[in-house]
Design a protein around this motif. Structure first.
Motif, PDB file in Angstrom:
ATOM      1  N   ALA B  45       0.821  -1.224   0.000  1.00 23.98           N
ATOM      2  CA  ALA B  45       0.000   0.000   0.000  1.00 23.98           C
ATOM      3  C   ALA B  45       0.847   1.263   0.000  1.00 23.98           C
ATOM      4  CB  ALA B  45      -0.907   0.014   1.231  1.00 23.98           C
ATOM      5  N   ASN B  46       2.155   1.110   0.154  1.00 22.90           N
ATOM      6  CA  ASN B  46       2.967   2.304   0.374  1.00 22.90           C
ATOM      7  C   ASN B  46       4.023   2.548  -0.695  1.00 22.90           C
ATOM      8  OD1 ASN B  46       4.682   0.252   1.085  1.00 22.90           O
ATOM      9  ND2 ASN B  46       5.563   1.331   2.823  1.00 22.90           N
ATOM     10  N   TYR B  47       3.737   2.071  -1.919  1.00 26.17           N
ATOM     11  CA  TYR B  47       4.610   2.424  -3.041  1.00 26.17           C
ATOM     12  C   TYR B  47       3.879   3.497  -3.841  1.00 26.17           C
ATOM     13  CZ  TYR B  47       7.734   2.046  -7.028  1.00 26.17           C
ATOM     14  OH  TYR B  47       8.643   2.322  -8.015  1.00 26.17           O
ATOM     15  N   PRO B  48       4.315   4.758  -3.700  1.00 26.91           N
ATOM     16  CA  PRO B  48       3.542   5.864  -4.273  1.00 26.91           C
ATOM     17  C   PRO B  48       3.257   5.697  -5.765  1.00 26.91           C
ATOM     18  CG  PRO B  48       5.208   6.728  -2.781  1.00 26.91           C
ATOM     19  CD  PRO B  48       5.491   5.253  -2.946  1.00 26.91           C
ATOM     20  N   GLY B  49       2.001   5.854  -6.098  1.00 27.40           N
ATOM     21  CA  GLY B  49       1.608   5.813  -7.498  1.00 27.40           C
ATOM     22  C   GLY B  49       0.883   4.547  -7.888  1.00 27.40           C
ATOM     23  N   LEU B  50       1.082   3.483  -7.112  1.00 30.11           N
ATOM     24  CA  LEU B  50       0.411   2.224  -7.456  1.00 30.11           C
ATOM     25  C   LEU B  50      -0.793   1.943  -6.564  1.00 30.11           C
ATOM     26  CD1 LEU B  50       3.178  -0.332  -8.491  1.00 30.11           C
ATOM     27  CD2 LEU B  50       1.956   1.352  -9.855  1.00 30.11           C
ATOM     28  N   GLY B  51      -1.050   2.784  -5.573  1.00 32.60           N
ATOM     29  CA  GLY B  51      -2.189   2.540  -4.695  1.00 32.60           C
ATOM     30  C   GLY B  51      -2.027   1.224  -3.958  1.00 32.60           C
ATOM     31  N   ALA B 262      10.118   1.049  -1.863  1.00 32.82           N
ATOM     32  CA  ALA B 262      10.404   2.426  -2.274  1.00 32.82           C
ATOM     33  C   ALA B 262      11.861   2.795  -1.985  1.00 32.82           C
ATOM     34  CB  ALA B 262       9.463   3.403  -1.578  1.00 32.82           C
TER      35      ALA B 262
END
Lengths: 285, 285
Positions: B45-51, B262
């Motif tokens: 849930a915490n890789y920005p951009g992939l939701g 990330a």
């Protein structure tokens, strides 16, 4: 009091916010959602997982990710941060916020601002048109505008002031008219005695003014948080994104090159985890 | 000779490869595409951009991004790296490759492997079933299997050897039969004299063997590249992902916590840029 305050809503601030949310922290997040450097990028090919995307599309995905987690930045410019008794006081548009820790994700801004900027801050130098504009009704001001997205603030100031000397720090600006004079070159320094008295242009021209507005996405780190250890133009950090001040972390372009989205996102993640560890340790002490 | 070799095809290796490609470098990239730690993650849930994405979906997006750029890892395990005359020699499945610089993105593996592993490497300890299996025809071997994806190699070894003592380092393994004996606990150390003579289990049980196969996604850094400065269990790096050896960079979990996608992606980006700078400086010298 918040567990944390994040200053900046670019990729590093977003990544920090997503992770603080996941880590269950109570935080406030300052910055303008969208419209920043990412949105202005034409094409980005090296952010793993998104393939070849336009900056606009990446910006929408980033904003969508935050929205799905129920978080969004407060669209306020933080103009001062002060460490006090093991916590931090943040000033944003004349309101004060308290947080136990801070993540600076202010982007690649000049470390120190203009010569004279820090010296005359609050004595003629302002970062906020809506906060301080009324002070310059009928007076002469200079406006340094870092991006087209601040032109509405410049236009607002031009309406209030008697004369407004305008310098857009980007190639094209259509802003004109109503007491607005375009400068012939960039502002090189700010002069004053008790208060601001004049600006000096790069060619040496001196123009008498009563105030200078610096309209930027972020305030220079050394102005924002006096005493913050710097490494040249960047905030000095270790591998955990810890700055030289306990409880203060930094991530993204403000910590140095390469100025890359993936690097910023990675550091936002690291800073959030280091902050959570800091709060846990502080809780034990 | 390649400009660079990347060892590892997780998020850090992928990010490094994407950036070296963008930077126009001629490189070789080692690792298994897909099936790694990312693919095995349930939800991220915490890789920005992939939701909110499944690990499998993220893995497919990562592989798709590389494929779109025309790059893919060579599915070979690098078992040794040696600095030589300002370049690096890499050994992968009995072939030697030369590169001017190296990025290690080997993931979070035990820094030193099992006690005795490094000492008896090449003298009974092997990382590669297809390379060295034939040496143990009719003999007794132990097989440490780090992941189900190496079970086919373990099964191959069990066919060759007279007796195979098998230890899967994960909860469930269905591998059985044909001369394969499941060990009652993990292998604690490897004993030998000129060559491997036995393994010792955690409970002290000693079992005589002629060889030990360690089937893992990556070889421990200190075994892979003897002399590489470590920081506890991790490869010591600076903020530019430079290790203590000139021209050798490291990124991702192998450089330390947090073990986050990330962070790995950010470091892969930083390492690629630092490597390009290193090559440019070396070119000037």
């Amino acid at each position: 009091m918040f567990d944390a305050a994040i200053v900046g809503a670019g990729p590093a601030g977003l990544s920090a916010a997503i992770n603080l949310k996941q880590l269950g922290k109570d935080f406030i997040w300052f910055g303008s959602a969208g419209g920043g450097k990412v949105a202005k990028s034409e094409l980005i090919a090296n952010y793993p997982g998104l393939g070849l995307v336009s900056g606009g599309e990446m910006d929408r995905r980033f904003a969508g990710h935050a929205a799905a987690l129920g978080i969004a930045p407060e669209d306020k410019l933080v103009t001062g941060i002060m460490p006090l008794d093991g916590k931090y006081m943040l000033l944003a548009e004349n309101q004060v916020y308290e947080a136990r820790a801070v993540i600076l994700a202010t982007g690649a801004v000049a470390a120190k601002g203009l010569p004279g900027e820090q010296e005359y801050l609050g004595r003629g130098v302002s970062y906020c048109a809506t906060c301080d504009g009324f002070l310059y009704r009928g007076k002469r001001i200079a406006v340094l505008c870092a991006s087209p997205c601040y032109e509405h603030e410049a236009a607002y100031l031009a309406q209030l002031a008697e004369e407004t000397f305008f310098w857009p720090a980007y190639p094209a600006s259509a802003l004109a008219g109503g007491g607005l004079t375009r400068l012939s070159g960039p502002i090189a320094r700010i002069l004053g005695q008790d208060k601001v008295t004049a600006i000096v242009l790069a060619d040496g021209t001196e123009i008498a003014v009563d105030g200078v507005f610096c309209l930027r996405s972020a305030v220079a780190p050394a102005v924002l948080l006096p005493g913050l250890p710097m490494d040249g133009p960047h905030i000095a950090v270790d591998r955990q994104c810890r700055t030289g001040l306990a409880g203060c972390f930094a991530a993204g372009d403000c910590t140095g090159r390469p100025y890359q989205i993936a690097k910023a996102v990675g550091e936002g993640n690291v800073a959030a985890h280091a902050l959570a560890e800091y709060l846990a340790d502080a809780g034990k002490a």
